[in-house]
Design a protein around this motif. Structure first.
Motif, PDB file in Angstrom:
ATOM      1  N   TYR A 348      17.571 -31.447  20.056  1.00  0.00           N
ATOM      2  CA  TYR A 348      17.843 -32.600  19.195  1.00  0.00           C
ATOM      3  C   TYR A 348      17.086 -32.448  17.884  1.00  0.00           C
ATOM      4  O   TYR A 348      16.323 -33.303  17.467  1.00  0.00           O
ATOM      5  N   ASP A 349      17.330 -31.330  17.198  1.00  0.00           N
ATOM      6  CA  ASP A 349      16.656 -31.075  15.926  1.00  0.00           C
ATOM      7  C   ASP A 349      17.481 -31.529  14.730  1.00  0.00           C
ATOM      8  O   ASP A 349      17.223 -31.137  13.603  1.00  0.00           O
ATOM      9  N   PHE A 350      18.486 -32.375  14.978  1.00  0.00           N
ATOM     10  CA  PHE A 350      19.238 -33.013  13.909  1.00  0.00           C
ATOM     11  C   PHE A 350      19.785 -34.318  14.476  1.00  0.00           C
ATOM     12  O   PHE A 350      19.758 -34.544  15.689  1.00  0.00           O
ATOM     13  N   ALA A 351      20.267 -35.187  13.606  1.00  0.00           N
ATOM     14  CA  ALA A 351      20.647 -36.529  14.042  1.00  0.00           C
ATOM     15  C   ALA A 351      22.133 -36.779  13.831  1.00  0.00           C
ATOM     16  O   ALA A 351      22.735 -36.289  12.874  1.00  0.00           O
ATOM     17  N   PHE A 352      22.710 -37.568  14.745  1.00  0.00           N
ATOM     18  CA  PHE A 352      24.085 -38.031  14.622  1.00  0.00           C
ATOM     19  C   PHE A 352      24.108 -39.502  14.233  1.00  0.00           C
ATOM     20  O   PHE A 352      23.149 -40.240  14.465  1.00  0.00           O
ATOM     21  N   SER A 353      25.230 -39.928  13.693  1.00  0.00           N
ATOM     22  CA  SER A 353      25.500 -41.341  13.477  1.00  0.00           C
ATOM     23  C   SER A 353      26.495 -41.794  14.544  1.00  0.00           C
ATOM     24  O   SER A 353      27.449 -41.079  14.859  1.00  0.00           O
ATOM     25  N   TYR A 354      26.259 -42.979  15.121  1.00  0.00           N
ATOM     26  CA  TYR A 354      27.100 -43.505  16.192  1.00  0.00           C
ATOM     27  C   TYR A 354      27.635 -44.879  15.804  1.00  0.00           C
ATOM     28  O   TYR A 354      27.065 -45.563  14.947  1.00  0.00           O
ATOM     29  N   PRO A 355      28.703 -45.334  16.475  1.00  0.00           N
ATOM     30  CA  PRO A 355      29.245 -46.663  16.169  1.00  0.00           C
ATOM     31  C   PRO A 355      28.487 -47.796  16.847  1.00  0.00           C
ATOM     32  O   PRO A 355      28.842 -48.969  16.666  1.00  0.00           O
ATOM     33  N   VAL A 356      27.462 -47.468  17.646  1.00  0.00           N
ATOM     34  CA  VAL A 356      26.605 -48.453  18.308  1.00  0.00           C
ATOM     35  C   VAL A 356      25.160 -47.954  18.207  1.00  0.00           C
ATOM     36  O   VAL A 356      24.930 -46.792  17.868  1.00  0.00           O
TER      37      VAL A 356
END
Length: 694
Positions: A348-356
């Motif tokens: 998890y060395d980068f981040a995602f955007s989520y709808p929640v």
């Protein structure tokens, strides 16, 4: 070209088309996938270097999903008319408009599929606007993603012009469209081409539309910047391997986005996420995905624990936060009326955007949260709004970035270099949600995205910066300048070493004064192709002209004048290789360069001559590099480097040695996938290189 093909069998059609006059090659119209600010300051290319009208005559061609022309990043205040060399056009269908910043725009759709898209150069995905603004967007003060990463968002050369070639749609990026876009960009008069897309499997150069298109661009003095792909951390996964183009890996910058989880027992865990949702300090019921299985759907607890769409019961999950045992779909939680999710991932060395509200934690913390759920009658949790932290370990090659060695030509080091590609803020299309999920109703002007799609336009902007300073330099010279001045990466942070980051981390300011360059022309690449086993017929499939192979005797790529060295040794054999190189003086007219070698003690590397004396700018000098060493077996990579310095300039070229099978396997690229950046990878559950499987 005339004639009617009455036999509809593909093989027959291909054969007949190839026999027609003027046909260079016939390829199936398959599709490619998209490879998806502080970053420029992190690279040292500040406003003081590119302010004012610097680079205003440079035109960057962006082959992607189109552009959102109304974005603040593409306004044209204080811009004069396009340069006289510009020959392009602006297709204005469906209310699209160009200006003196976006000076040209075309769209292509050979598949005639406009589902969920707009029949114009307008970007409904966000990817094309993001890449274009990263390379050449105007400075926009106060840009942010819901307050995260707030600051001035700008491209590498804000005064450069942009020409847009929309080839990617909902179904992907068709091969015929990519080739047509290259042809048009070349004829239109662009200076640099940026292509943040590619395929999953390596194919011969004459079957790769990007390799063919970038070869034609090179012939016309245009450098193509390519993304390396998002299939890391697996070796031999690197895409876009042609030596005449620049292949860019992705690395971190000195910030990261986190979101904390607070349990009912007071424990706090820090995870990665781009999370703008505020739960107002309220804790909500917490449930494990396996306990929320959708029995009506036929989902078992073992299936539901990974939170796959449809596997979770809306009755069991409504109003709750769910713990998922893997990095999963945000849509699964949204569809099941869940409130948020805690996801477990070993990487998890980068981040995602989520709808929640979501955060991603490591396995050890996941086990502790699971223990809490099991030991508590009414477990509760809260996911806090995202924060920005300083990443003191940057730059590091990110896990998803595709790795070498080069699967087509192992004696050419790929990727060429690395650039920022993690958590990059840039312009976005308001027609697309920041998380890419259909039912995510949020809309943003600037989005934070990760991928080699994001690192590629950083290299594009740097190339434009060098081109603006040295307008007569060849594509190979610009590429050499970027590679030999790249910042040395720390191999302790990157176990794949040069196969992860190539020559090192992009350093645009140094690249404008490299001292020496390794130049190459079309004839050099033709000789390279002939040694790779091409004959005159297959050679012309790439070159598109009357080039001839004077000899078809197979040979190594050791003599191609490349700004790095790669030596592949069959398993069980001793290390032995002899390279020849020629450098051109672009520094001081009277200068003397001395060579030094950095290598393991068991590797013998001799540079002859070890001193190069120049008396004029533009003068060429040649040298030989002889490499010897012990027998090697199953050796992933041995790192070394050769450095030339005149006391002012430092010209560094990496040298890697690695073992290969006695007969190196061919890996034909048999399928081309629809458009995919990392967000879409995540949405579709592919995540190869992140979860370790499909």
């Amino acid at each position: 070209m005339g004639g009617v093909l009455t036999d509809l069998r593909p093989d027959y059609q291909k054969k007949k088309l190839q026999e027609m006059e003027g046909v260079v090659s016939v390829l199936p119209n398959t599709v490619l996938k998209l490879h998806t600010t502080r970053s420029w300051e992190f690279l040292g290319l500040t406003d003081s270097h590119v302010g004012g009208s610097y680079g205003g005559d440079i035109i960057i061609g962006v082959i992607d999903t189109g552009i959102w022309p109304e974005s603040e990043s593409f306004r044209d205040e204080d811009f004069g008319p396009p340069p006289a060399k510009w020959n392009g056009q602006c297709q204005t269908e469906n209310n699209f408009t160009c200006n003196n910043k976006i000076i040209g725009a075309r769209f292509y759709n050979s598949e005639n599929n406009y589902v969920s898209d707009i029949k114009s150069p307008r970007d409904s995905d966000g990817h094309g606007s993001h890449t274009a603004s990263t390379a050449a967007g105007r400075g926009v003060a106060g840009a942010s993603y819901y307050g995260l990463a707030e600051g001035v968002a700008r491209g590498g050369v804000p005064s450069a012009r942009i020409a847009v070639y929309k080839v990617c749609w909902a179904i992907g990026c068709a091969l015929a469209d990519v080739l047509a876009a290259f042809d048009d960009a070349i004829a239109d008069g662009v200076d640099i081409i940026s292509v943040s897309l590619g395929s999953d499997f390596p194919s011969p150069y004459f079957e790769d539309p990007i390799a063919i298109g970038s070869f034609h661009a090179m012939k016309n003095g245009i450098l193509t910047s390519n993304s390396a792909g998002n299939d890391g951390p697996f070796q031999r996964s690197v895409a876009n391997n042609s030596p005449w183009s620049l292949t860019v890996a992705a690395s971190t910058i000195d910030r990261k986005f986190v979101s904390k989880v607070v349990l009912g027992n007071g424990q706090i865990f820090v995870g990665t996420a781009i999370n703008n949702f505020d739960l107002n300090g309220t804790s909500f019921p917490l449930i494990w995905g396996g306990d929320a299985a959708n029995i009506s759907f036929g989902a078992s607890p073992e299936f539901a624990r990974v939170c796959f769409p449809g596997s979770l019961s809306s009755i069991k999950l409504e109003g709750k936060i769910v713990l998922c045992d893997v990095l999963s779909h945000g849509s699964a939680i949204l569809y099941a009326n869940g409130l948020g999710a805690i996801m477990i991932s070993p990487v998890y060395d980068f981040a995602f955007s989520y709808p929640v509200p979501v955060t991603v934690i490591n396995s050890a913390d996941g086990a502790k949260i699971m223990d809490y759920i099991k030991s508590t009658d009414n477990p509760i949790a809260n996911i806090l709004v995202g924060e920005t932290l300083k990443d003191v370990m940057a730059p590091r090659a990110v896990s998803f970035s595709s790795r070498g060695p080069n699967p087509l030509t192992p004696d050419i080091l790929k990727p060429d270099l690395t650039a920022p590609g993690v958590d990059i803020l840039a312009a976005w299309s308001p027609l697309s949600s920041p998380s890419i999920y259909v039912y995510d109703s949020r809309r943003v002007a600037y989005n934070i995205v990760s991928g080699t799609s994001m690192s590629c336009p950083h290299a594009t902007g740097a190339a434009a910066y060098v081109k603006a300073t040295h307008p007569t330099w060849s594509p190979a010279a610009i590429k050499s300048a970027l590679m030999t001045t790249a910042m040395i990466m720390d191999p302790r942070k990157n176990k794949d070493a040069e196969f992860a980051y190539g020559s090192g981390h992009l350093n645009p300011v140094k690249a404008v004064d490299p001292g020496l360059v390794f130049d190459a022309s079309e004839s050099d690449y033709v000789d390279f192709l002939c040694k790779q086993g091409y004959n005159t017929t297959t050679l012309r499939l790439v070159t598109g002209d009357s080039s001839v192979c004077s000899s078809t005797k197979p040979g190594k790529a050791w003599d191609l004048n490349y700004p790095s060295f790669s030596l592949s040794i069959p398993d069980g054999q001793h290390i032995m290789g002899i390279f020849t190189r020629t450098v051109t003086n672009v520094g001081s007219s009277n200068s003397t360069y001395y060579s030094t070698v950095d290598a393991p003690s068991y590797l013998s590397i001799k540079v002859e001559p070890s001193i190069l004396a120049f008396s004029a700018i533009g003068e060429n000098k040649s040298f030989t590099v002889k490499v010897y060493g012990p027998q090697i077996v199953q050796e992933p990579i041995i790192s070394a480097a050769i450095q030339w310095t005149d006391g002012v300039h430092v010209v560094r070229t990496p040298l890697v040695v690695h073992s290969v099978l006695p007969t190196y396997p061919s890996m034909p690229r048999t399928n081309m996938l629809p458009p995919d950046d990392l967000n879409i990878y995540h949405k579709n559950g592919i995540m190869r290189g992140i979860l370790g499987g499909n």
